[in-house]
Design a protein around this motif. Structure first.
Motif, PDB file in Angstrom:
ATOM      1  N   SER A  75      18.383  33.068  35.275  1.00  0.00           N
ATOM      2  CA  SER A  75      19.312  33.458  34.214  1.00  0.00           C
ATOM      3  C   SER A  75      20.657  33.874  34.790  1.00  0.00           C
ATOM      4  CB  SER A  75      18.712  34.595  33.391  1.00  0.00           C
ATOM      5  OG  SER A  75      18.435  35.722  34.209  1.00  0.00           O
ATOM      6  N   ALA A  76      20.679  34.599  35.902  1.00  0.00           N
ATOM      7  CA  ALA A  76      21.953  34.999  36.515  1.00  0.00           C
ATOM      8  C   ALA A  76      22.731  33.782  37.000  1.00  0.00           C
ATOM      9  CB  ALA A  76      21.696  35.962  37.668  1.00  0.00           C
ATOM     10  N   LEU A  77      22.038  32.816  37.590  1.00  0.00           N
ATOM     11  CA  LEU A  77      22.714  31.615  38.090  1.00  0.00           C
ATOM     12  C   LEU A  77      23.299  30.800  36.944  1.00  0.00           C
ATOM     13  CD1 LEU A  77      23.401  29.866  40.527  1.00  0.00           C
ATOM     14  CD2 LEU A  77      21.165  28.769  40.283  1.00  0.00           C
ATOM     15  N   VAL A  78      22.544  30.645  35.868  1.00  0.00           N
ATOM     16  CA  VAL A  78      23.039  29.860  34.728  1.00  0.00           C
ATOM     17  C   VAL A  78      24.244  30.537  34.085  1.00  0.00           C
ATOM     18  CG1 VAL A  78      22.449  29.023  32.431  1.00  0.00           C
ATOM     19  CG2 VAL A  78      20.818  28.754  34.303  1.00  0.00           C
ATOM     20  N   VAL A  79      24.160  31.857  33.892  1.00  0.00           N
ATOM     21  CA  VAL A  79      25.276  32.587  33.274  1.00  0.00           C
ATOM     22  C   VAL A  79      26.515  32.519  34.156  1.00  0.00           C
ATOM     23  CG1 VAL A  79      26.063  34.887  32.595  1.00  0.00           C
ATOM     24  CG2 VAL A  79      23.805  34.101  31.919  1.00  0.00           C
ATOM     25  N   PHE A  80      26.351  32.617  35.461  1.00  0.00           N
ATOM     26  CA  PHE A  80      27.512  32.551  36.348  1.00  0.00           C
ATOM     27  C   PHE A  80      28.156  31.166  36.323  1.00  0.00           C
ATOM     28  CE2 PHE A  80      29.274  31.523  40.537  1.00  0.00           C
ATOM     29  CZ  PHE A  80      30.292  32.471  40.605  1.00  0.00           C
ATOM     30  N   LEU A  81      27.353  30.122  36.317  1.00  0.00           N
ATOM     31  CA  LEU A  81      27.905  28.773  36.290  1.00  0.00           C
ATOM     32  C   LEU A  81      28.635  28.479  34.981  1.00  0.00           C
ATOM     33  CD1 LEU A  81      25.025  26.734  37.978  1.00  0.00           C
ATOM     34  CD2 LEU A  81      27.191  27.471  38.997  1.00  0.00           C
ATOM     35  N   LEU A  82      28.152  29.049  33.892  1.00  0.00           N
ATOM     36  CA  LEU A  82      28.792  28.822  32.597  1.00  0.00           C
ATOM     37  C   LEU A  82      29.996  29.723  32.375  1.00  0.00           C
ATOM     38  CD1 LEU A  82      25.663  28.404  30.266  1.00  0.00           C
ATOM     39  CD2 LEU A  82      27.112  26.608  31.248  1.00  0.00           C
ATOM     40  N   ARG A  83      30.013  30.888  33.019  1.00  0.00           N
ATOM     41  CA  ARG A  83      31.084  31.868  32.776  1.00  0.00           C
ATOM     42  C   ARG A  83      31.432  32.548  34.101  1.00  0.00           C
ATOM     43  NH1 ARG A  83      34.838  34.659  31.452  1.00  0.00           N
ATOM     44  NH2 ARG A  83      35.172  35.706  29.455  1.00  0.00           N
ATOM     45  N   ARG A  84      32.247  31.863  34.904  1.00  0.00           N
ATOM     46  CA  ARG A  84      32.539  32.360  36.242  1.00  0.00           C
ATOM     47  C   ARG A  84      33.400  33.623  36.234  1.00  0.00           C
ATOM     48  NH1 ARG A  84      31.814  29.171  40.759  1.00  0.00           N
ATOM     49  NH2 ARG A  84      30.880  27.140  40.368  1.00  0.00           N
ATOM     50  N   ARG A  85      34.171  33.831  35.188  1.00  0.00           N
ATOM     51  CA  ARG A  85      35.074  34.971  35.168  1.00  0.00           C
ATOM     52  C   ARG A  85      34.310  36.295  35.183  1.00  0.00           C
ATOM     53  NH1 ARG A  85      40.299  35.593  33.896  1.00  0.00           N
ATOM     54  NH2 ARG A  85      40.408  33.402  33.336  1.00  0.00           N
ATOM     55  N   GLY A  86      33.123  36.325  34.601  1.00  0.00           N
ATOM     56  CA  GLY A  86      32.343  37.559  34.578  1.00  0.00           C
ATOM     57  C   GLY A  86      32.900  38.544  33.569  1.00  0.00           C
ATOM     58  N   GLY A  87      32.835  39.810  33.904  1.00  0.00           N
ATOM     59  CA  GLY A  87      33.296  40.853  33.006  1.00  0.00           C
ATOM     60  C   GLY A  87      32.184  41.836  32.697  1.00  0.00           C
ATOM     61  N   VAL A  88      32.579  43.054  32.355  1.00  0.00           N
ATOM     62  CA  VAL A  88      31.594  44.099  32.077  1.00  0.00           C
ATOM     63  C   VAL A  88      30.712  43.755  30.880  1.00  0.00           C
ATOM     64  CG1 VAL A  88      31.318  46.531  31.468  1.00  0.00           C
ATOM     65  CG2 VAL A  88      33.032  45.869  33.150  1.00  0.00           C
ATOM     66  N   PRO A  89      31.267  43.290  29.738  1.00  0.00           N
ATOM     67  CA  PRO A  89      30.380  42.951  28.616  1.00  0.00           C
ATOM     68  C   PRO A  89      29.357  41.880  28.966  1.00  0.00           C
ATOM     69  CG  PRO A  89      32.653  43.090  27.875  1.00  0.00           C
ATOM     70  CD  PRO A  89      32.689  43.138  29.367  1.00  0.00           C
ATOM     71  N   LEU A  90      29.751  40.901  29.767  1.00  0.00           N
ATOM     72  CA  LEU A  90      28.815  39.840  30.133  1.00  0.00           C
ATOM     73  C   LEU A  90      27.679  40.386  30.997  1.00  0.00           C
ATOM     74  CD1 LEU A  90      28.505  36.713  29.863  1.00  0.00           C
ATOM     75  CD2 LEU A  90      29.509  36.570  32.141  1.00  0.00           C
ATOM     76  N   VAL A  91      28.000  41.256  31.932  1.00  0.00           N
ATOM     77  CA  VAL A  91      26.968  41.846  32.792  1.00  0.00           C
ATOM     78  C   VAL A  91      26.019  42.706  31.967  1.00  0.00           C
ATOM     79  CG1 VAL A  91      26.584  43.397  34.729  1.00  0.00           C
ATOM     80  CG2 VAL A  91      28.442  41.756  34.826  1.00  0.00           C
ATOM     81  N   VAL A  92      26.567  43.478  31.036  1.00  0.00           N
ATOM     82  CA  VAL A  92      25.714  44.305  30.173  1.00  0.00           C
ATOM     83  C   VAL A  92      24.818  43.425  29.308  1.00  0.00           C
ATOM     84  CG1 VAL A  92      25.739  45.976  28.284  1.00  0.00           C
ATOM     85  CG2 VAL A  92      27.324  46.229  30.186  1.00  0.00           C
ATOM     86  N   GLY A  93      25.375  42.346  28.756  1.00  0.00           N
ATOM     87  CA  GLY A  93      24.563  41.440  27.954  1.00  0.00           C
ATOM     88  C   GLY A  93      23.456  40.790  28.758  1.00  0.00           C
ATOM     89  N   LEU A  94      23.744  40.452  30.009  1.00  0.00           N
ATOM     90  CA  LEU A  94      22.713  39.867  30.866  1.00  0.00           C
ATOM     91  C   LEU A  94      21.597  40.868  31.151  1.00  0.00           C
ATOM     92  CD1 LEU A  94      21.822  37.459  32.608  1.00  0.00           C
ATOM     93  CD2 LEU A  94      23.228  38.381  34.454  1.00  0.00           C
ATOM     94  N   ALA A  95      21.956  42.113  31.417  1.00  0.00           N
ATOM     95  CA  ALA A  95      20.941  43.135  31.698  1.00  0.00           C
ATOM     96  C   ALA A  95      20.103  43.446  30.460  1.00  0.00           C
ATOM     97  CB  ALA A  95      21.613  44.400  32.216  1.00  0.00           C
ATOM     98  N   VAL A  96      20.761  43.588  29.320  1.00  0.00           N
ATOM     99  CA  VAL A  96      20.025  43.874  28.079  1.00  0.00           C
ATOM    100  C   VAL A  96      19.117  42.701  27.719  1.00  0.00           C
ATOM    101  CG1 VAL A  96      20.283  44.286  25.603  1.00  0.00           C
ATOM    102  CG2 VAL A  96      21.750  45.486  27.226  1.00  0.00           C
ATOM    103  N   GLY A  97      19.621  41.486  27.869  1.00  0.00           N
ATOM    104  CA  GLY A  97      18.793  40.317  27.579  1.00  0.00           C
ATOM    105  C   GLY A  97      17.588  40.226  28.492  1.00  0.00           C
ATOM    106  N   GLY A  98      17.761  40.552  29.785  1.00  0.00           N
ATOM    107  CA  GLY A  98      16.629  40.535  30.700  1.00  0.00           C
ATOM    108  C   GLY A  98      15.581  41.570  30.350  1.00  0.00           C
ATOM    109  N   LEU A  99      16.022  42.764  29.934  1.00  0.00           N
ATOM    110  CA  LEU A  99      15.054  43.796  29.552  1.00  0.00           C
ATOM    111  C   LEU A  99      14.311  43.413  28.280  1.00  0.00           C
ATOM    112  CD1 LEU A  99      13.930  46.581  30.240  1.00  0.00           C
ATOM    113  CD2 LEU A  99      15.783  47.586  28.890  1.00  0.00           C
ATOM    114  N   LEU A 100      15.037  42.893  27.297  1.00  0.00           N
ATOM    115  CA  LEU A 100      14.380  42.446  26.063  1.00  0.00           C
ATOM    116  C   LEU A 100      13.450  41.267  26.341  1.00  0.00           C
ATOM    117  CD1 LEU A 100      17.324  42.627  23.498  1.00  0.00           C
ATOM    118  CD2 LEU A 100      15.415  44.221  23.744  1.00  0.00           C
TER     119      LEU A 100
END
Length: 238
Positions: free
Chosen positions: A132-157
């Protein structure tokens, strides 16, 4: 003895004026350059500097993208739950009747199947976090705090969804009723349980670590600000 006389004012004006007569157009050019500095710096800032820097798509767009990432990653928990149910070892149980009451025992008291169930979930969570981290990075290289939070919340859910899906697909949770159904002394599988609840953090932890590492190594860099000052010219020696 008489004191030296100072030169007349008209003789000092040519010697003591700044810049000296032999300094050439460089001194006057530097003054003109300083006069034009605010406008030239503003023009450079418009292309490269801080004021014209690309700030991304905006906070509202980033929050919306983070929500989409969280939902998409959480839905991946369904697949994780199916794989956990399929790959996890089965814990063998056996039922017996003692003084008219049904009791259930572990068939192999020294077995490590229960540990294997937690380990399987943890390894699958780490693998899903990496993907999931690799796919998100390839689709959205810029990153950002909201994206990181969404990735963490999605992984926990996603971990929570996988846990509940695995339990739902696994054997019945009422072991006494299951023992009665299969009969006395017949081996059957225990319900799929997650003993170590910390395994739920494997997915978000792996996703965060890998995504932050990829962003630090391969993410876009902000351009360095450029200032429009001309070269420094030292005054001529007296």
């Amino acid at each position: 003895m008489t004191a030296p006389l100072n030169p007349p004012p008209h003789e000092r004006s040519a010697q003591d004026s700044w810049p000296p007569p032999g300094a050439g157009p460089g001194a006057h050019g530097s003054q003109a350059h300083e006069a034009e500095a605010p406008g030239s710096q503003q023009a450079e800032y418009a292309g490269h500097g801080w004021y014209g820097q690309d700030d991304g798509p905006g906070m509202r767009t980033e929050v919306r993208e983070a929500g989409v990432v969280a939902v998409a990653v959480a839905l991946g928990g369904v697949l994780l739950g199916v794989l956990w149910w399929w790959l996890a070892p089965h814990v063998p149980l056996v039922g017996d009747v003692v003084e008219g009451n049904w009791v259930v025992f572990l068939k192999d008291t020294e077995g490590e199947q229960a540990v294997g169930v937690d380990g399987t979930f943890t390894l699958l969570g780490l693998a899903f976090g990496v993907v999931s981290a690799l796919v998100v990075f390839l689709l959205r290289r810029r990153g950002g705090v909201p994206l990181v939070v969404g990735l963490a919340v999605g992984g926990l859910l996603g971990s929570f969804v996988a846990w509940r899906v695995g339990v739902w697909l696994g054997p019945a949770e009422d072991v006494v009723a299951h023992a009665r159904e299969v009969g006395r002394g017949v081996t059957f599988s225990a319900p799929l349980r997650l003993g170590a609840k910390g395994a739920l953090l494997a997915w978000p932890f792996a996703a965060l670590v890998l995504h932050l590492g990829l962003t630090a190594l391969f993410g876009p860099r902000d351009p360095e600000p450029e200032f429009g000052h001309g070269p420094y010219e030292a005054p001529p020696a007296a």
